[in-house]
Scaffold this motif. Structure first.
Motif, PDB file in Angstrom:
ATOM      1  N   VAL A 107       0.835  -1.204   0.000  1.00 55.79           N
ATOM      2  CA  VAL A 107       0.000   0.000   0.000  1.00 55.79           C
ATOM      3  C   VAL A 107       0.866   1.248   0.000  1.00 55.79           C
ATOM      4  CG1 VAL A 107      -1.620   1.331   1.373  1.00 55.79           C
ATOM      5  CG2 VAL A 107      -1.979  -1.095   1.073  1.00 55.79           C
ATOM      6  N   VAL A 108       1.955   1.217   0.827  1.00 54.51           N
ATOM      7  CA  VAL A 108       2.833   2.390   0.900  1.00 54.51           C
ATOM      8  C   VAL A 108       3.464   2.670  -0.461  1.00 54.51           C
ATOM      9  CG1 VAL A 108       4.932   3.275   1.942  1.00 54.51           C
ATOM     10  CG2 VAL A 108       3.298   2.064   3.337  1.00 54.51           C
ATOM     11  N   ILE A 109       3.949   1.609  -1.131  1.00 56.14           N
ATOM     12  CA  ILE A 109       4.589   1.804  -2.438  1.00 56.14           C
ATOM     13  C   ILE A 109       3.571   2.298  -3.458  1.00 56.14           C
ATOM     14  CG2 ILE A 109       5.815   0.643  -4.290  1.00 56.14           C
ATOM     15  CD1 ILE A 109       6.886  -1.283  -2.195  1.00 56.14           C
ATOM     16  N   LEU A 110       2.366   1.711  -3.439  1.00 51.27           N
ATOM     17  CA  LEU A 110       1.333   2.142  -4.381  1.00 51.27           C
ATOM     18  C   LEU A 110       0.934   3.588  -4.124  1.00 51.27           C
ATOM     19  CD1 LEU A 110      -0.932  -0.991  -4.712  1.00 51.27           C
ATOM     20  CD2 LEU A 110       0.406   0.090  -6.480  1.00 51.27           C
ATOM     21  N   ALA A 111       0.944   4.005  -2.843  1.00 49.61           N
ATOM     22  CA  ALA A 111       0.614   5.401  -2.537  1.00 49.61           C
ATOM     23  C   ALA A 111       1.670   6.328  -3.127  1.00 49.61           C
ATOM     24  CB  ALA A 111       0.509   5.604  -1.026  1.00 49.61           C
ATOM     25  N   SER A 112       2.937   5.905  -3.096  1.00 44.70           N
ATOM     26  CA  SER A 112       3.982   6.744  -3.700  1.00 44.70           C
ATOM     27  C   SER A 112       3.823   6.791  -5.217  1.00 44.70           C
ATOM     28  CB  SER A 112       5.350   6.244  -3.257  1.00 44.70           C
ATOM     29  OG  SER A 112       6.167   5.923  -4.318  1.00 44.70           O
ATOM     30  N   VAL A 113       3.446   5.644  -5.823  1.00 46.30           N
ATOM     31  CA  VAL A 113       3.148   5.625  -7.266  1.00 46.30           C
ATOM     32  C   VAL A 113       2.014   6.605  -7.575  1.00 46.30           C
ATOM     33  CG1 VAL A 113       2.160   4.219  -9.101  1.00 46.30           C
ATOM     34  CG2 VAL A 113       3.978   3.303  -7.699  1.00 46.30           C
TER      35      VAL A 113
ATOM     36  N   ILE B  39       8.038  12.331   1.569  1.00 51.67           N
ATOM     37  CA  ILE B  39       7.851  12.419   3.019  1.00 51.67           C
ATOM     38  C   ILE B  39       6.787  11.441   3.498  1.00 51.67           C
ATOM     39  CG2 ILE B  39       7.322  13.970   4.915  1.00 51.67           C
ATOM     40  CD1 ILE B  39       9.928  14.556   3.544  1.00 51.67           C
ATOM     41  N   SER B  40       5.641  11.355   2.762  1.00 49.07           N
ATOM     42  CA  SER B  40       4.603  10.432   3.244  1.00 49.07           C
ATOM     43  C   SER B  40       5.079   9.003   3.210  1.00 49.07           C
ATOM     44  CB  SER B  40       3.319  10.494   2.449  1.00 49.07           C
ATOM     45  OG  SER B  40       3.044  11.634   1.942  1.00 49.07           O
ATOM     46  N   THR B  41       5.887   8.632   2.192  1.00 45.83           N
ATOM     47  CA  THR B  41       6.389   7.263   2.162  1.00 45.83           C
ATOM     48  C   THR B  41       7.171   6.966   3.425  1.00 45.83           C
ATOM     49  OG1 THR B  41       6.600   7.538  -0.207  1.00 45.83           O
ATOM     50  CG2 THR B  41       7.646   5.631   0.737  1.00 45.83           C
ATOM     51  N   VAL B  42       8.069   7.891   3.779  1.00 45.92           N
ATOM     52  CA  VAL B  42       8.895   7.684   4.971  1.00 45.92           C
ATOM     53  C   VAL B  42       8.015   7.637   6.224  1.00 45.92           C
ATOM     54  CG1 VAL B  42      10.739   8.681   6.338  1.00 45.92           C
ATOM     55  CG2 VAL B  42      10.869   8.752   3.869  1.00 45.92           C
ATOM     56  N   LEU B  43       7.036   8.578   6.311  1.00 47.97           N
ATOM     57  CA  LEU B  43       6.189   8.630   7.502  1.00 47.97           C
ATOM     58  C   LEU B  43       5.323   7.377   7.611  1.00 47.97           C
ATOM     59  CD1 LEU B  43       4.994  12.323   7.675  1.00 47.97           C
ATOM     60  CD2 LEU B  43       6.713  11.174   9.043  1.00 47.97           C
ATOM     61  N   LEU B  44       4.757   6.926   6.458  1.00 47.75           N
ATOM     62  CA  LEU B  44       3.906   5.731   6.490  1.00 47.75           C
ATOM     63  C   LEU B  44       4.715   4.504   6.881  1.00 47.75           C
ATOM     64  CD1 LEU B  44       1.650   6.217   3.369  1.00 47.75           C
ATOM     65  CD2 LEU B  44       0.940   6.200   5.738  1.00 47.75           C
ATOM     66  N   LEU B  45       5.958   4.423   6.393  1.00 47.04           N
ATOM     67  CA  LEU B  45       6.801   3.284   6.773  1.00 47.04           C
ATOM     68  C   LEU B  45       7.091   3.329   8.262  1.00 47.04           C
ATOM     69  CD1 LEU B  45       9.263   3.055   3.804  1.00 47.04           C
ATOM     70  CD2 LEU B  45       7.531   1.418   4.458  1.00 47.04           C
ATOM     71  N   GLY B  46       7.346   4.550   8.787  1.00 45.47           N
ATOM     72  CA  GLY B  46       7.564   4.691  10.220  1.00 45.47           C
ATOM     73  C   GLY B  46       6.346   4.240  11.010  1.00 45.47           C
ATOM     74  N   ALA B  47       5.154   4.591  10.500  1.00 45.97           N
ATOM     75  CA  ALA B  47       3.922   4.174  11.172  1.00 45.97           C
ATOM     76  C   ALA B  47       3.744   2.669  11.084  1.00 45.97           C
ATOM     77  CB  ALA B  47       2.720   4.884  10.543  1.00 45.97           C
TER      78      ALA B  47
ATOM     79  N   LEU C 158      15.770  13.335  -6.956  1.00 46.13           N
ATOM     80  CA  LEU C 158      16.207  13.228  -5.558  1.00 46.13           C
ATOM     81  C   LEU C 158      15.108  12.621  -4.694  1.00 46.13           C
ATOM     82  CD1 LEU C 158      18.011  16.653  -5.196  1.00 46.13           C
ATOM     83  CD2 LEU C 158      19.057  14.408  -5.206  1.00 46.13           C
ATOM     84  N   LEU C 159      13.853  13.078  -4.913  1.00 48.56           N
ATOM     85  CA  LEU C 159      12.736  12.594  -4.097  1.00 48.56           C
ATOM     86  C   LEU C 159      12.507  11.108  -4.317  1.00 48.56           C
ATOM     87  CD1 LEU C 159      10.301  15.523  -4.703  1.00 48.56           C
ATOM     88  CD2 LEU C 159      11.550  15.021  -2.632  1.00 48.56           C
ATOM     89  N   ASN C 160      12.607  10.711  -5.589  1.00 46.08           N
ATOM     90  CA  ASN C 160      12.411   9.315  -5.959  1.00 46.08           C
ATOM     91  C   ASN C 160      13.398   8.426  -5.203  1.00 46.08           C
ATOM     92  OD1 ASN C 160      11.410   7.219  -7.332  1.00 46.08           O
ATOM     93  ND2 ASN C 160      12.314   7.734  -9.299  1.00 46.08           N
TER      94      ASN C 160
ATOM     95  N   ALA D 283      13.943   4.494   1.430  1.00 49.92           N
ATOM     96  CA  ALA D 283      13.182   4.264   2.660  1.00 49.92           C
ATOM     97  C   ALA D 283      12.514   2.903   2.625  1.00 49.92           C
ATOM     98  CB  ALA D 283      12.141   5.373   2.851  1.00 49.92           C
ATOM     99  N   VAL D 284      11.884   2.570   1.471  1.00 50.85           N
ATOM    100  CA  VAL D 284      11.196   1.274   1.364  1.00 50.85           C
ATOM    101  C   VAL D 284      12.191   0.133   1.529  1.00 50.85           C
ATOM    102  CG1 VAL D 284      10.017  -0.254  -0.225  1.00 50.85           C
ATOM    103  CG2 VAL D 284       9.281   2.093  -0.033  1.00 50.85           C
ATOM    104  N   LEU D 285      13.335   0.232   0.844  1.00 51.47           N
ATOM    105  CA  LEU D 285      14.302  -0.867   0.893  1.00 51.47           C
ATOM    106  C   LEU D 285      14.900  -1.007   2.287  1.00 51.47           C
ATOM    107  CD1 LEU D 285      15.992  -0.511  -2.563  1.00 51.47           C
ATOM    108  CD2 LEU D 285      14.325  -2.174  -1.808  1.00 51.47           C
ATOM    109  N   LYS D 286      15.189   0.140   2.934  1.00 55.85           N
ATOM    110  CA  LYS D 286      15.760   0.094   4.274  1.00 55.85           C
ATOM    111  C   LYS D 286      14.769  -0.538   5.236  1.00 55.85           C
ATOM    112  CE  LYS D 286      18.373   2.925   7.431  1.00 55.85           C
ATOM    113  NZ  LYS D 286      18.755   4.260   7.863  1.00 55.85           N
TER     114      LYS D 286
END
Lengths: 187, 91
Positions: free
Chosen positions: A29-35, A63-71, B65-67, B73-76
Motif C-alpha cells: 500500500v505504501v509503495i502504491l501510494a507513492s506511485v 515524506i509520506s512514504t517515509v512517515l507511512l513506513l515509520g507508522a 532526488l525525491l524518488n 526508505a522502502v528498501l531500508k
C-alpha cells in the motif's frame, strides 16, 4: 495530445486507487501510494500547476512514504475483524462522494477567465503588485506581503508543531535509555 | 516527435503501474514504484518541450532526488524492519 496524456494518467490513477483499496500487504500500500503521488504530480504538470506538482511529489512521494513506513513499524501486521457491519461505511462513503460530485456541478468550467475567483482581487494583484510591493513575482508578493500575517500564523503553527514533535521524540528516547540501563542493572 | 516520445512514455508508465499493482513480491513493487518516478521525470521533460516551455526541466532534478528518498526508505524498511536502524546497536 494534452487531453490524451490526461486521460491516460487519470485512468492509471483510478487503477492505482482501486489497487490500494484491494491491497492486503501494508508495505505494498505504501509503495502504491507513492506511485499514486507521482502520477498525481504528472497530472498537475499537465494542468500547468508546476508548483503544486512539486509539492505533491515532495510531500506525497517522499515524506509520506517515509512517515507511512515509520507508522508501519509501530502497527501490528494482522488485521482485526471489523466490529461493525460494512454496509454503513460504504453507504456513507458513497453519499459523501456523491455530494462532492454534486458540488462540482456548479463550479465554473475549467480554465475560464471570468470565474469568480479570477474577478475578485486577482486583477488588482496583477496590476498593482510591482508598484505596491516592488516584487516582480506575484506569488511571493501575495504570500509575504498581502497575506503576511497569514504566513506568519502558518509558520508559528508549524514551529509549535515541530517543538511538540521534538519534545515527544526526546521523551521517548530518554525513556528507552532508562529502560536499557535498568535491564543492564538486572543482569 | 515529442508527441511520439510522450506516447511511448505513457505506455511504459502503464506497464510499470501494472507491475506495481500486480506485484507479486515487494521487490517488484519497489522497482515498479521507482520506475514510475523515473518515467514521471521523463514525462515532465518531454511535456515541457511538447508545450514549448522547457524551463520545467530543472524540476526533474528535484523529482530524481525525491524518488531516491522514497525507494531507499522502502528498501531500508524491508531490510531492517525499521527506518532508524543503527548498525552499532546490533553488536
Amino acid at each position: 495530445m494534452e487531453s490524451l496524456i490526461n486521460m491516460v494518467l487519470l485512468t492509471l490513477l483510478a487503477a492505482t486507487t482501486i489497487a490500494i483499496v484491494g491491497q492486503r500487504s501494508l508495505l505494498g500500500v505504501v509503495i502504491l501510494a507513492s506511485v499514486y503521488s507521482f502520477l498525481m504530480a504528472s497530472v498537475m504538470i499537465v494542468l500547468d500547476a508546476v508548483d503544486v506538482a512539486m509539492t505533491e511529489a515532495s510531500v506525497g512521494a517522499a515524506i509520506s512514504t517515509v512517515l507511512l513506513l515509520g507508522a508501519l513499524h509501530l502497527t501490528k501486521t494482522r488485521e482485526e475483524a471489523p466490529r461493525h457491519g460494512r454496509l454503513l461505511p460504504l453507504l456513507l462513503c458513497a453519499a459523501v462522494g456523491a455530494m462532492l460530485v454534486w458540488g462540482t456541478l456548479v463550479l465554473p468550467p475549467f480554465g475560464t477567465p471570468d470565474a469568480v475567483i479570477h474577478q475578485h482581487v486577482v486583477p488588482r494583484y496583477i496590476n498593482e503588485t510591482v508598484r505596491e510591493t516592488g516584487s516582480p513575482n506575484i506569488v511571493t508578493a501575495v504570500l509575504a506581503d498581502y497575506r503576511g500575517f497569514d504566513t506568519l500564523g502558518e509558520t508559528t503553527v508549524i514551529f509549535i508543531a515541530g517543538i511538540g514533535v521534538m519534545l515527544l521524540l526526546g521523551g521517548l528516547r530518554r525513556r528507552d535509555r532508562a529502560q536499557d540501563s535498568a535491564a543492564e542493572d538486572q543482569r | 516527435m515529442f508527441a511520439g516520445a510522450a506516447a511511448a512514455i505513457l505506455v511504459a508508465l502503464a506497464l510499470a503501474v501494472l507491475r506495481a499493482i500486480k506485484g507479486p513480491t515487494v521487490f517488484d513493487r519497489a522497482l515498479a514504484g521507482n520506475t514510475v518516478g523515473s518515467l514521471a521525470i521523463l514525462l515532465l521533460a518531454v511535456f515541457g518541450f511538447l508545450t514549448g516551455r522547457p524551463e520545467f526541466l530543472d524540476i526533474g532534478i528535484t523529482y530524481g532526488l525525491l524518488n531516491l528518498i522514497g525507494t531507499l526508505a522502502v528498501l531500508k524498511f524491508f531490510r531492517h524492519g525499521d527506518l532508524a536502524y543503527d548498525p552499532e546497536e546490533e553488536r
